[in-house]
Write a protein that holds these residues in place. Sequence first.
Motif, PDB file in Angstrom:
ATOM      1  N   THR A   1      -6.240  -7.474  12.831  1.00  0.00           N
ATOM      2  CA  THR A   1      -7.329  -6.752  12.167  1.00  0.00           C
ATOM      3  C   THR A   1      -6.748  -5.550  11.428  1.00  0.00           C
ATOM      4  N   PHE A   2      -7.191  -5.365  10.202  1.00  0.00           N
ATOM      5  CA  PHE A   2      -6.642  -4.299   9.372  1.00  0.00           C
ATOM      6  C   PHE A   2      -7.750  -3.439   8.795  1.00  0.00           C
ATOM      7  N   ILE A   3      -7.458  -2.155   8.733  1.00  0.00           N
ATOM      8  CA  ILE A   3      -8.339  -1.258   7.994  1.00  0.00           C
ATOM      9  C   ILE A   3      -7.963  -1.376   6.525  1.00  0.00           C
ATOM     10  N   TYR A   4      -8.962  -1.539   5.677  1.00  0.00           N
ATOM     11  CA  TYR A   4      -8.688  -1.690   4.243  1.00  0.00           C
ATOM     12  C   TYR A   4      -7.853  -0.512   3.739  1.00  0.00           C
ATOM     13  N   SER A   5      -6.812  -0.850   2.994  1.00  0.00           N
ATOM     14  CA  SER A   5      -5.940   0.178   2.451  1.00  0.00           C
ATOM     15  C   SER A   5      -5.962   0.055   0.923  1.00  0.00           C
ATOM     16  N   ARG A   6      -6.217   1.179   0.273  1.00  0.00           N
ATOM     17  CA  ARG A   6      -6.377   1.153  -1.178  1.00  0.00           C
ATOM     18  C   ARG A   6      -5.002   1.085  -1.837  1.00  0.00           C
ATOM     19  N   ARG A   7      -4.734   0.012  -2.576  1.00  0.00           N
ATOM     20  CA  ARG A   7      -3.419  -0.146  -3.202  1.00  0.00           C
ATOM     21  C   ARG A   7      -3.542   0.027  -4.707  1.00  0.00           C
ATOM     22  N   THR A   8      -2.893   1.062  -5.205  1.00  0.00           N
ATOM     23  CA  THR A   8      -2.953   1.364  -6.643  1.00  0.00           C
ATOM     24  C   THR A   8      -2.526   0.150  -7.464  1.00  0.00           C
TER      25      THR A   8
ATOM     26  N   SER B   1      -8.450  -9.388  -4.577  1.00  0.00           N
ATOM     27  CA  SER B   1      -8.588  -8.133  -5.314  1.00  0.00           C
ATOM     28  C   SER B   1      -8.039  -6.915  -4.566  1.00  0.00           C
ATOM     29  N   TYR B   2      -7.779  -7.039  -3.258  1.00  0.00           N
ATOM     30  CA  TYR B   2      -7.250  -5.911  -2.473  1.00  0.00           C
ATOM     31  C   TYR B   2      -5.733  -5.939  -2.400  1.00  0.00           C
ATOM     32  N   CYS B   3      -5.102  -7.038  -2.807  1.00  0.00           N
ATOM     33  CA  CYS B   3      -3.741  -7.326  -2.375  1.00  0.00           C
ATOM     34  C   CYS B   3      -2.702  -7.046  -3.447  1.00  0.00           C
ATOM     35  N   ILE B   4      -1.646  -6.389  -3.027  1.00  0.00           N
ATOM     36  CA  ILE B   4      -0.596  -5.990  -3.961  1.00  0.00           C
ATOM     37  C   ILE B   4       0.496  -7.053  -4.076  1.00  0.00           C
TER      38      ILE B   4
ATOM     39  N   THR C   1       4.891  -3.169   1.475  1.00  0.00           N
ATOM     40  CA  THR C   1       3.960  -2.261   0.800  1.00  0.00           C
ATOM     41  C   THR C   1       2.521  -2.745   0.879  1.00  0.00           C
ATOM     42  N   VAL C   2       2.269  -3.691   1.790  1.00  0.00           N
ATOM     43  CA  VAL C   2       0.953  -4.324   1.814  1.00  0.00           C
ATOM     44  C   VAL C   2      -0.154  -3.315   2.163  1.00  0.00           C
ATOM     45  N   ARG C   3       0.178  -2.354   3.023  1.00  0.00           N
ATOM     46  CA  ARG C   3      -0.763  -1.270   3.318  1.00  0.00           C
ATOM     47  C   ARG C   3      -0.043   0.056   3.160  1.00  0.00           C
ATOM     48  N   GLU C   4      -0.821   1.104   2.889  1.00  0.00           N
ATOM     49  CA  GLU C   4      -0.185   2.370   2.528  1.00  0.00           C
ATOM     50  C   GLU C   4       0.677   2.933   3.659  1.00  0.00           C
TER      51      GLU C   4
ATOM     52  N   THR D   1      -6.186 -15.508  12.788  1.00  0.00           N
ATOM     53  CA  THR D   1      -6.675 -15.073  11.471  1.00  0.00           C
ATOM     54  C   THR D   1      -6.299 -13.621  11.159  1.00  0.00           C
ATOM     55  N   ASP D   2      -6.528 -13.243   9.908  1.00  0.00           N
ATOM     56  CA  ASP D   2      -6.431 -11.837   9.483  1.00  0.00           C
ATOM     57  C   ASP D   2      -7.815 -11.403   9.016  1.00  0.00           C
ATOM     58  N   ILE D   3      -8.203 -10.192   9.396  1.00  0.00           N
ATOM     59  CA  ILE D   3      -9.508  -9.672   8.952  1.00  0.00           C
ATOM     60  C   ILE D   3      -9.328  -8.242   8.446  1.00  0.00           C
ATOM     61  N   ILE D   4      -9.953  -7.963   7.321  1.00  0.00           N
ATOM     62  CA  ILE D   4      -9.919  -6.600   6.772  1.00  0.00           C
ATOM     63  C   ILE D   4     -11.282  -5.951   6.994  1.00  0.00           C
ATOM     64  N   VAL D   5     -11.280  -4.732   7.521  1.00  0.00           N
ATOM     65  CA  VAL D   5     -12.530  -3.992   7.712  1.00  0.00           C
ATOM     66  C   VAL D   5     -12.591  -2.860   6.701  1.00  0.00           C
TER      67      VAL D   5
ATOM     68  N   LEU E   1      -5.146 -18.850   9.677  1.00  0.00           N
ATOM     69  CA  LEU E   1      -6.045 -19.082   8.550  1.00  0.00           C
ATOM     70  C   LEU E   1      -6.815 -17.799   8.234  1.00  0.00           C
ATOM     71  N   PRO E   2      -6.242 -16.942   7.396  1.00  0.00           N
ATOM     72  CA  PRO E   2      -6.874 -15.639   7.147  1.00  0.00           C
ATOM     73  C   PRO E   2      -8.317 -15.751   6.643  1.00  0.00           C
ATOM     74  N   LEU E   3      -9.212 -15.060   7.354  1.00  0.00           N
ATOM     75  CA  LEU E   3     -10.633 -15.045   6.991  1.00  0.00           C
ATOM     76  C   LEU E   3     -10.899 -13.888   6.024  1.00  0.00           C
ATOM     77  N   GLN E   4     -10.383 -12.736   6.330  1.00  0.00           N
ATOM     78  CA  GLN E   4     -10.523 -11.467   5.580  1.00  0.00           C
ATOM     79  C   GLN E   4     -11.908 -10.855   5.714  1.00  0.00           C
ATOM     80  N   SER E   5     -12.961 -11.648   5.472  1.00  0.00           N
ATOM     81  CA  SER E   5     -14.319 -11.141   5.715  1.00  0.00           C
ATOM     82  C   SER E   5     -15.226 -12.334   5.974  1.00  0.00           C
TER      83      SER E   5
HETATM   84  N1  5AD Z   1      -5.612  -3.460   3.029  1.00  0.00           N
HETATM   85  C1  5AD Z   1      -5.667  -3.939   4.287  1.00  0.00           C
HETATM   86  N2  5AD Z   1      -5.150  -5.109   4.649  1.00  0.00           N
HETATM   87  C2  5AD Z   1      -4.536  -5.846   3.693  1.00  0.00           C
HETATM   88  N3  5AD Z   1      -3.930  -7.039   3.740  1.00  0.00           N
HETATM   89  C3  5AD Z   1      -3.477  -7.339   2.516  1.00  0.00           C
HETATM   90  N4  5AD Z   1      -3.764  -6.352   1.656  1.00  0.00           N
HETATM   91  C4  5AD Z   1      -4.438  -5.403   2.362  1.00  0.00           C
HETATM   92  C5  5AD Z   1      -5.011  -4.162   2.044  1.00  0.00           C
HETATM   93  N5  5AD Z   1      -4.983  -3.669   0.806  1.00  0.00           N
HETATM   94  C6  5AD Z   1      -3.887  -7.861   4.950  1.00  0.00           C
HETATM   95  C7  5AD Z   1      -4.597  -9.184   4.740  1.00  0.00           C
HETATM   96  C8  5AD Z   1      -3.461 -10.157   4.694  1.00  0.00           C
HETATM   97  C9  5AD Z   1      -2.451  -9.510   5.597  1.00  0.00           C
HETATM   98  C10 5AD Z   1      -1.061  -9.983   5.428  1.00  0.00           C
HETATM   99  O1  5AD Z   1      -2.546  -8.155   5.268  1.00  0.00           O
HETATM  100  O2  5AD Z   1      -5.430  -9.420   5.843  1.00  0.00           O
HETATM  101  O3  5AD Z   1      -3.842 -11.449   5.134  1.00  0.00           O
END
Ligand code: 5AD
Length: 492
Positions: free
Chosen positions: A376-383, A205-208, A91-94, A345-349, A305-309
């Motif tokens: 690379t991930f597009i930010y996903s809004r998690r309730t 703060s983005y993570c479920i 459920t990490v992204r929608e 790494t992991d990066i959220i845009v 080593l997740p950077l995220q931003s």
């Molecule tokens: N939106 C997008 N990406 C996310 N991740 C975690 N939560 C979200 C989210 N809400 C990504 C992060 C994490 C990886 C497992 O999933 O980059 O490191």
Amino acid sequence: MYNEINLNQIAMETSPPAEEPARQYYFMEKCRRWVKKFEAENGRPPRACVFNMGCQMNAHDSEKLRGILGTIGYQLTEDETSDFVLYNTCTVRENANLKVYGHLGYLSSLKKKRPQMMIALCGCMMQEPQVVERIQKKYRFVNLVFGTHNLYKFAELLAAALESDRMIIDIWKDTDRIVEDLPADRTYPFKSGVNIMFGCNNFCSYCIVPYVRGRERSRRPQDILREIENLVRDGVKEVMLLGQNVNSYGKNLEEPVTFAQLLRMAEQIEGLERIRFMTSHPKDLSDELIEVMRDSRKVCRHLHLPLQSGSTRILKKMNRRYTKEQYLLLTEKLRREMPDLSLTTDIIVGFPGETEEDFQETLDVVRRVRFDSAFTFIYSRRTGTPAAVMEDQVPEDVVKERFGRLLSLVQEIGQETSLRVQGQTLPVLVESVNEQDPSLVSGRLSNNLMVHLPGGSGLVGQIVDVYLKECRGFYYIGEIADSQEKERTWHS
Ligand code: 5AD
Ligand code: SF4
């Protein structure tokens, strides 16, 4: 080992034992009797499939679920039309959630034709109350729903579902319990995941994940080492130590142990050749760990080593607890100590409030660190997460455009860094016969790069020295060093 327990010796006339894992073996035997009956009536064993839809932790959980189904006597398949279908959800992204609802639509039509078919759902998505509510309302045909904390109870829940015509739901909010010694059906005979801890206390703060996987709990080192020793006895050469944040391993144990100490202990296990781990949080990565990695023969030359931003401002809003500069210093130190280390790494845009300047900071870090690869991930809004209610959610078209730019930079740099080992001869753990070209086998370097080389199935599971002849983007074409030697001799 409980894996080798003889189910025939379990007294079924008595009530189920209270202690674990004995209780679960009791229910495995109960289910096995049901399976025997099915076999007698249908002239074949029931077929079962488990789909994993998430991270490596999720995949490893699926091996446990398959292990239990196999012990019970189900024939394991990868076929969605099996008698028992289990989705281990993420459920990490929608879009992970949307995928599950899509599959359920399809299964509903299958079940109309074959009402005996059983459908079960488990994993991270089931830890969200609104998901379970929706399943109860709209997907009445599902037989069993359980979560991440009570996965070990699968046999008991299956026994209940086999006897009931109602949906069985069992979700726990959290647990401090870790049940050891249940069966597992390993995907590969020569490598395996090993859980070292469960849950996460970080609350980015983005993570479920902290909401669905609960608080951090570490397994005792002696239990982990015993599991690895048993795996090695069973032919495993490579282990992947799994945890949401392995760098904070052991902090809450009665006798605290650091992750670096655990690695040192694992390194002593004779016959174990490679140790990987996932995932590290930059804020907790200690000098002690860098030292252990540097001096180890077995710990692989790869660090995720997740950077995220790359923007300190956004990192603060993400509650990551490090700055751009701290991340850069850390990666410089890592590269200094281990020049051959592969960094991924992991990066959220598109995190809420991300401006073009913030995004430029991310690109800057990518250019400076030169990651070997990046998810690379597009930010996903998690309730339910703090970021879901932040103002300034970035418009979709802006995010997509940034995502495209990031992806091409990451790919360009990844291809260049992959070239680093061209012409070297390095050990490869051969994992499989190549699906596209059966004259090749495929395996991985210590730094996790994929290598394809001529060879047959006899090489699978072996570590061989491979001459890395040609880099093709993100993988290598190589050949076994001995034959390379021979070829050279012939030509000279
Ligand atoms: N939106 C997008 N990406 C996310 N991740 C975690 N939560 C979200 C989210 N809400 C990504 C992060 C994490 C990886 C497992 O999933 O980059 O490191
Ligand atoms: Fe893994 Fe997180 Fe997805 Fe759960 S939510 S499967 S822990 S990535």
